[in-house]
Design an enzyme around this catalytic site. Structure first.
Site, mmCIF file in Angstrom:
data_model
loop_
_atom_site.group_PDB
_atom_site.id
_atom_site.type_symbol
_atom_site.label_atom_id
_atom_site.label_comp_id
_atom_site.label_asym_id
_atom_site.label_seq_id
_atom_site.Cartn_x
_atom_site.Cartn_y
_atom_site.Cartn_z
ATOM 1 N N HIS A 78 49.275 45.324 26.524
ATOM 2 C CA HIS A 78 48.177 44.366 26.398
ATOM 3 C C HIS A 78 47.976 43.568 27.685
ATOM 4 O O HIS A 78 46.894 43.051 27.921
ATOM 5 C CB HIS A 78 48.420 43.436 25.199
ATOM 6 C CG HIS A 78 48.174 44.105 23.880
ATOM 7 N ND1 HIS A 78 47.747 43.435 22.760
ATOM 8 C CD2 HIS A 78 48.297 45.407 23.504
ATOM 9 C CE1 HIS A 78 47.612 44.296 21.745
ATOM 10 N NE2 HIS A 78 47.949 45.498 22.173
ATOM 11 N N ASP A 79 49.019 43.461 28.497
ATOM 12 C CA ASP A 79 48.833 42.806 29.803
ATOM 13 C C ASP A 79 48.098 43.749 30.757
ATOM 14 O O ASP A 79 47.083 43.399 31.346
ATOM 15 C CB ASP A 79 50.184 42.389 30.403
ATOM 16 C CG ASP A 79 49.998 41.653 31.731
ATOM 17 O OD1 ASP A 79 49.045 40.843 31.823
ATOM 18 O OD2 ASP A 79 50.775 41.887 32.679
ATOM 19 N N ASP B 137 49.092 41.748 35.569
ATOM 20 C CA ASP B 137 49.162 40.530 36.380
ATOM 21 C C ASP B 137 49.718 39.352 35.586
ATOM 22 O O ASP B 137 49.560 38.195 35.999
ATOM 23 C CB ASP B 137 47.774 40.169 36.919
ATOM 24 C CG ASP B 137 46.821 39.746 35.798
ATOM 25 O OD1 ASP B 137 47.112 40.045 34.619
ATOM 26 O OD2 ASP B 137 45.799 39.103 36.092
#
Ligand code: HEM
Length: 336
Positions: A79-80, A87
């Site tokens: 999900h990042d 980031d």
């Protein structure tokens, strides 16, 4: 005109090769990948301290208290990376941040806390050097190791973003009703292949899902007719028709891999071959000619190395390097 001198030419070639190799090593770009990240990135950057071991120890401690930290972290890495690149924008606790998007409300507090613990540990011996984005990637590899999967080399050198917006996750993350027809282009938009999609979906060999994502497949007009009867009955007993299906998900969760839910193995793919995948996005990988072959391939030992390869690809999405972004002191806040 000078005659062609084969001996002279080969000497020149040797000289040029030597210069090229020397420049390659002196440039510090040894083994840098196409995203400008490097293995052992922090080696020598924190004196005698081994950053990757410090992080591993903290993640192992958190895992011993709650083994849900492992699937929690692996999902967080996804999900990042899919939203603004890898980031650590997902980690920011600022108003209207990615974390507050509905699709992220089910992420585990224990996994965010584990990142804080790892970051605090590295900051205490080596302040301002190790990015939160890298901590998350190392912690994800460690989570797979702790659940008895095979690790991989994590390339480091990412920097942290300063922007996090709740509107971004729904536009960039897949939903469980999707099939390869929607997922392949979504992954391609992130530079990932159909093979990457299949391998990365293998993360669903650990962790849980909530009935809200299962019930549409097992009740009503859209019941999936290909679900084997025994599996359907068992799903219905775990997810009753009246189970609470609110989002953010609540209620008793169900294991994504019901055979070996805490082990990072290739069982997920065998489940799909047996038509016992939990989500439409899982099971449909078998029904599309662009993904079917990879499902079979990953159902054996191949998955061990294939998962690491695909994670290295995902971990390169939109990374900030050089002077971009910053090294956050606290993963939850942009530096003052
Ligand atoms: C390909 C499309 C994907 C879809 C549609 C999808 C969807 C979902 C859904 C709906 C859940 C359950 C959430 C809940 O009920 O709380 C889940 C869990 C999970 N997903 Fe995915 N996912 C996908 C790909 C991935 C990828 C690429 C990764 C990692 C590389 C990943 C890692 C995980 C993990 C580890 C869990 C368990 C989380 C936990 O137990 O806390 N997923 N996913």
């Amino acid at each position: 005109m000078a005659a062609f001198d084969p001996m002279g030419a080969s000497k020149l070639q040797v000289l040029l090769m030597t210069v090229a190799v020397a420049m390659f090593f002196l440039s510090g770009e040894v083994e840098a990948n196409s995203y400008n990240l490097r293995p052992n990135y922090y080696s020598g950057k924190c004196g005698k301290y081994d950053v990757e071991s410090i992080i591993y120890n903290e993640i192992a401690k958190a895992f011993q208290q709650d083994n849900g930290v492992a699937p929690g972290l692996v999902r967080m890495a996804f999900h990042d990376c899919f939203v603004r690149g890898c980031d650590a924008s997902l980690l920011l606790d600022i108003p209207n941040s990615e974390k507050t998007a509905t699709i992220n409300l089910g992420l585990r507090a224990s996994a965010f806390n584990a990142i804080d613990a790892a970051k605090t540990a590295v900051e205490s011996v080596c302040p301002g050097v190790v990015s939160c984005a890298d901590v998350l990637q190392y912690a994800t590899r460690d989570s797979v190791l702790l659940t008895k999967g095979k690790g991989w080399t994590v390339y480091g050198g990412r920097r942290d973003g300063t922007v996090s917006n709740a509107a971004d996750p729904p536009n960039n993350l897949p939903v469980p009703t999707m099939t390869p027809t929607q997922m392949i282009p979504l992954f391609a938009g992130k530079g990932l292949s159909a093979d990457d999609l299949v391998a990365l979906s293998g993360s669903h060999t650990i962790g849980i899902a909530h009935c809200i994502f299962v019930n549409p497949r097992i009740y009503g007009n859209n019941t999936d007719p290909t679900i084997p009867a025994d599996f359907l009955a068992s799903l219905k007993s775990q997810c009753p028709a009246d189970s609470v299906t609110t989002n953010p998900p609540v209620g008793a969760p169900i294991n994504l891999d019901r055979v070996s839910p805490t082990k990072f193995d290739s069982q997920y793919f065998q489940n799909i071959i047996d038509r016992k995948g939990l989500l439409t996005s899982d099971q449909s990988l078998l029904d599309d000619s662009r993904t079917r072959g990879a499902v079979y391939k990953n159902s054996g030992n191949f998955f061990n190395s294939e998962f690491g390869r695909a994670m290295q690809a995902m971990a390169g999405i939109g990374v900030l390097t050089g002077n971009e972004g910053q090294i956050r002191t606290n993963c939850r806040a942009v530096n003052p």
